[in-house]
Design a protein around this motif. Structure first.
Motif, PDB file in Angstrom:
ATOM      1  N   VAL A  62      44.543  32.539  45.570  1.00  0.00           N
ATOM      2  CA  VAL A  62      44.747  33.933  45.156  1.00  0.00           C
ATOM      3  C   VAL A  62      43.410  34.573  44.800  1.00  0.00           C
ATOM      4  CG1 VAL A  62      45.879  35.439  43.466  1.00  0.00           C
ATOM      5  CG2 VAL A  62      47.113  33.465  44.402  1.00  0.00           C
ATOM      6  N   VAL A  63      42.561  33.826  44.113  1.00  0.00           N
ATOM      7  CA  VAL A  63      41.229  34.330  43.766  1.00  0.00           C
ATOM      8  C   VAL A  63      40.453  34.649  45.044  1.00  0.00           C
ATOM      9  CG1 VAL A  63      39.021  33.786  42.648  1.00  0.00           C
ATOM     10  CG2 VAL A  63      41.174  33.046  41.587  1.00  0.00           C
ATOM     11  N   VAL A  64      40.469  33.737  45.997  1.00  0.00           N
ATOM     12  CA  VAL A  64      39.749  33.925  47.254  1.00  0.00           C
ATOM     13  C   VAL A  64      40.329  35.099  48.042  1.00  0.00           C
ATOM     14  CG1 VAL A  64      39.192  32.861  49.476  1.00  0.00           C
ATOM     15  CG2 VAL A  64      38.978  31.530  47.367  1.00  0.00           C
ATOM     16  N   THR A  65      41.640  35.233  48.039  1.00  0.00           N
ATOM     17  CA  THR A  65      42.290  36.349  48.733  1.00  0.00           C
ATOM     18  C   THR A  65      41.821  37.684  48.171  1.00  0.00           C
ATOM     19  OG1 THR A  65      44.229  35.016  49.272  1.00  0.00           O
ATOM     20  CG2 THR A  65      44.540  37.397  49.247  1.00  0.00           C
ATOM     21  N   ALA A  66      41.768  37.784  46.852  1.00  0.00           N
ATOM     22  CA  ALA A  66      41.316  39.025  46.219  1.00  0.00           C
ATOM     23  C   ALA A  66      39.837  39.291  46.525  1.00  0.00           C
ATOM     24  CB  ALA A  66      41.552  38.961  44.709  1.00  0.00           C
ATOM     25  N   LEU A  67      39.007  38.248  46.503  1.00  0.00           N
ATOM     26  CA  LEU A  67      37.586  38.414  46.828  1.00  0.00           C
ATOM     27  C   LEU A  67      37.399  38.846  48.281  1.00  0.00           C
ATOM     28  CD1 LEU A  67      35.967  35.393  44.966  1.00  0.00           C
ATOM     29  CD2 LEU A  67      35.524  37.813  44.536  1.00  0.00           C
ATOM     30  N   ASP A  68      38.159  38.266  49.194  1.00  0.00           N
ATOM     31  CA  ASP A  68      38.084  38.628  50.606  1.00  0.00           C
ATOM     32  C   ASP A  68      38.370  40.116  50.792  1.00  0.00           C
ATOM     33  OD1 ASP A  68      38.258  38.672  53.480  1.00  0.00           O
ATOM     34  OD2 ASP A  68      40.394  38.224  53.332  1.00  0.00           O
ATOM     35  N   ASP A  82      36.284  55.364  62.522  1.00  0.00           N
ATOM     36  CA  ASP A  82      37.035  54.708  63.594  1.00  0.00           C
ATOM     37  C   ASP A  82      36.846  53.193  63.608  1.00  0.00           C
ATOM     38  OD1 ASP A  82      34.368  54.889  64.342  1.00  0.00           O
ATOM     39  OD2 ASP A  82      34.822  55.221  66.457  1.00  0.00           O
ATOM     40  N   MET A  83      36.270  52.616  62.570  1.00  0.00           N
ATOM     41  CA  MET A  83      36.011  51.185  62.491  1.00  0.00           C
ATOM     42  C   MET A  83      36.911  50.523  61.448  1.00  0.00           C
ATOM     43  SD  MET A  83      33.676  50.518  64.629  1.00  0.00           S
ATOM     44  CE  MET A  83      32.865  51.666  65.721  1.00  0.00           C
ATOM     45  N   GLU A  84      37.103  49.229  61.622  1.00  0.00           N
ATOM     46  CA  GLU A  84      37.824  48.380  60.677  1.00  0.00           C
ATOM     47  C   GLU A  84      36.974  47.126  60.451  1.00  0.00           C
ATOM     48  OE1 GLU A  84      40.619  48.816  58.970  1.00  0.00           O
ATOM     49  OE2 GLU A  84      41.099  50.753  59.845  1.00  0.00           O
ATOM     50  N   VAL A  85      37.407  46.248  59.574  1.00  0.00           N
ATOM     51  CA  VAL A  85      36.670  45.013  59.314  1.00  0.00           C
ATOM     52  C   VAL A  85      37.592  43.801  59.366  1.00  0.00           C
ATOM     53  CG1 VAL A  85      34.907  46.099  57.870  1.00  0.00           C
ATOM     54  CG2 VAL A  85      36.931  45.158  56.802  1.00  0.00           C
ATOM     55  N   LEU A  86      37.008  42.665  59.674  1.00  0.00           N
ATOM     56  CA  LEU A  86      37.669  41.360  59.605  1.00  0.00           C
ATOM     57  C   LEU A  86      36.663  40.377  59.025  1.00  0.00           C
ATOM     58  CD1 LEU A  86      39.390  41.074  63.103  1.00  0.00           C
ATOM     59  CD2 LEU A  86      40.510  41.410  60.892  1.00  0.00           C
ATOM     60  N   ALA A  87      37.134  39.470  58.197  1.00  0.00           N
ATOM     61  CA  ALA A  87      36.241  38.465  57.613  1.00  0.00           C
ATOM     62  C   ALA A  87      35.727  37.538  58.703  1.00  0.00           C
ATOM     63  CB  ALA A  87      36.971  37.667  56.546  1.00  0.00           C
ATOM     64  N   ALA A  88      34.459  37.164  58.601  1.00  0.00           N
ATOM     65  CA  ALA A  88      33.842  36.269  59.570  1.00  0.00           C
ATOM     66  C   ALA A  88      33.594  34.873  58.997  1.00  0.00           C
ATOM     67  CB  ALA A  88      32.521  36.865  60.055  1.00  0.00           C
ATOM     68  N   GLU A  89      33.380  34.780  57.689  1.00  0.00           N
ATOM     69  CA  GLU A  89      33.044  33.494  57.080  1.00  0.00           C
ATOM     70  C   GLU A  89      33.235  33.588  55.570  1.00  0.00           C
ATOM     71  OE1 GLU A  89      29.268  30.381  57.070  1.00  0.00           O
ATOM     72  OE2 GLU A  89      28.957  32.455  57.650  1.00  0.00           O
ATOM     73  N   PHE A  90      33.549  32.450  54.945  1.00  0.00           N
ATOM     74  CA  PHE A  90      33.709  32.399  53.499  1.00  0.00           C
ATOM     75  C   PHE A  90      32.837  31.310  52.899  1.00  0.00           C
ATOM     76  CE2 PHE A  90      37.834  34.184  54.568  1.00  0.00           C
ATOM     77  CZ  PHE A  90      38.012  35.110  53.561  1.00  0.00           C
ATOM     78  N   LYS A  91      32.270  31.605  51.754  1.00  0.00           N
ATOM     79  CA  LYS A  91      31.633  30.596  50.910  1.00  0.00           C
ATOM     80  C   LYS A  91      31.922  31.029  49.486  1.00  0.00           C
ATOM     81  CE  LYS A  91      28.923  27.453  49.138  1.00  0.00           C
ATOM     82  NZ  LYS A  91      29.521  26.998  47.914  1.00  0.00           N
ATOM     83  N   ALA A  98      40.573  30.583  36.435  1.00  0.00           N
ATOM     84  CA  ALA A  98      40.932  31.959  36.083  1.00  0.00           C
ATOM     85  C   ALA A  98      42.189  31.915  35.235  1.00  0.00           C
ATOM     86  CB  ALA A  98      41.152  32.788  37.338  1.00  0.00           C
ATOM     87  N   SER A  99      42.073  32.407  34.021  1.00  0.00           N
ATOM     88  CA  SER A  99      43.206  32.419  33.103  1.00  0.00           C
ATOM     89  C   SER A  99      43.193  33.734  32.348  1.00  0.00           C
ATOM     90  CB  SER A  99      43.105  31.235  32.138  1.00  0.00           C
ATOM     91  OG  SER A  99      41.908  31.314  31.394  1.00  0.00           O
ATOM     92  N   GLY A 100      44.194  33.920  31.529  1.00  0.00           N
ATOM     93  CA  GLY A 100      44.312  35.160  30.769  1.00  0.00           C
ATOM     94  C   GLY A 100      45.330  36.074  31.396  1.00  0.00           C
ATOM     95  N   ASP A 101      45.185  37.366  31.168  1.00  0.00           N
ATOM     96  CA  ASP A 101      46.162  38.330  31.646  1.00  0.00           C
ATOM     97  C   ASP A 101      45.837  38.936  33.003  1.00  0.00           C
ATOM     98  OD1 ASP A 101      47.744  38.034  29.387  1.00  0.00           O
ATOM     99  OD2 ASP A 101      46.634  39.575  28.285  1.00  0.00           O
ATOM    100  N   SER A 102      44.540  39.037  33.351  1.00  0.00           N
ATOM    101  CA  SER A 102      44.202  39.719  34.598  1.00  0.00           C
ATOM    102  C   SER A 102      42.923  39.178  35.212  1.00  0.00           C
ATOM    103  CB  SER A 102      44.061  41.220  34.352  1.00  0.00           C
ATOM    104  OG  SER A 102      42.986  41.468  33.469  1.00  0.00           O
ATOM    105  N   LEU A 103      42.775  39.471  36.488  1.00  0.00           N
ATOM    106  CA  LEU A 103      41.581  39.107  37.233  1.00  0.00           C
ATOM    107  C   LEU A 103      41.033  40.362  37.895  1.00  0.00           C
ATOM    108  CD1 LEU A 103      40.073  36.424  38.570  1.00  0.00           C
ATOM    109  CD2 LEU A 103      41.146  37.366  40.600  1.00  0.00           C
ATOM    110  N   ILE A 104      39.726  40.495  37.899  1.00  0.00           N
ATOM    111  CA  ILE A 104      39.052  41.566  38.641  1.00  0.00           C
ATOM    112  C   ILE A 104      38.194  40.883  39.700  1.00  0.00           C
ATOM    113  CG2 ILE A 104      37.368  43.450  38.578  1.00  0.00           C
ATOM    114  CD1 ILE A 104      39.851  44.183  37.075  1.00  0.00           C
ATOM    115  N   ALA A 105      38.377  41.285  40.947  1.00  0.00           N
ATOM    116  CA  ALA A 105      37.550  40.802  42.056  1.00  0.00           C
ATOM    117  C   ALA A 105      36.719  41.982  42.534  1.00  0.00           C
ATOM    118  CB  ALA A 105      38.421  40.270  43.185  1.00  0.00           C
ATOM    119  N   GLU A 106      35.404  41.831  42.498  1.00  0.00           N
ATOM    120  CA  GLU A 106      34.502  42.901  42.930  1.00  0.00           C
ATOM    121  C   GLU A 106      33.763  42.466  44.175  1.00  0.00           C
ATOM    122  OE1 GLU A 106      31.805  43.864  39.794  1.00  0.00           O
ATOM    123  OE2 GLU A 106      33.345  44.852  38.614  1.00  0.00           O
ATOM    124  N   GLY A 107      33.738  43.355  45.162  1.00  0.00           N
ATOM    125  CA  GLY A 107      32.969  43.117  46.369  1.00  0.00           C
ATOM    126  C   GLY A 107      31.860  44.139  46.462  1.00  0.00           C
TER     127      GLY A 107
END
Length: 143
Positions: A62-68, A82-91, A98-107
């Motif tokens: 879930v963390v990785v999904t939000a970061l992606d 007129d462009m879109e994006v797709l992920a090419a690679e992950f590290k 991750a615990s508590g009430d909420s998570l913030i994922a910033e890109g």
């Protein structure tokens, strides 16, 4: 994660909001767009038991999904309409559960290229320092 970026124009914000609304994955995990700026997007989600792993922490997937998605939408803020994006690679490095009430994922865009945009992402929970970091997340530009 960084200093505030300039606000993108209303068309870019609208396009990102519409695209985000079509994402079944973001709906499934209960994620919401928290902030949209030029080259930067933040996504928030409530940490709930239905998203946990066996020890009660937010599942790494879930963390990785939000970061992606945060990185992909950050890249999209700088692309033509007129462009879109797709992920090419992950590290992704998971630094702490991750615990508590909420998570913030910033890109954030590190370098916007003609066909490949490199982003970095960071995840925080409860205002606690980094829980995960994603480095060099390239996003392919899709015509």
């Amino acid at each position: 994660m960084s200093s505030p970026s300039a606000a993108p124009d209303a068309d870019v914000v609208g396009r990102i909001r519409a695209s985000f609304a079509r994402q079944g994955a973001m709906t499934t995990i209960g994620a919401e767009l928290a902030d949209i700026a030029a080259g930067r997007v933040a996504i928030s989600l409530a940490i709930a038991p239905r998203l946990s792993q066996q020890h009660g922490f937010l599942h790494a997937g879930v963390v990785v999904t939000a970061l992606d998605s945060a990185c992909g939408y950050a890249a999209l803020t700088l692309m033509p309409a007129d462009m879109e994006v797709l992920a090419a690679e992950f590290k992704v490095t998971l630094l702490a559960p991750a615990s508590g009430d909420s998570l913030i994922a910033e890109g954030q865009v590190v370098r916007a290229g003609r066909t490949l945009t490199v982003c970095r992402g960071d995840a925080f929970s409860e205002g606690v320092p980094l829980r995960a970091t994603a480095s060099g997340l390239p996003m392919y530009r899709v015509d």
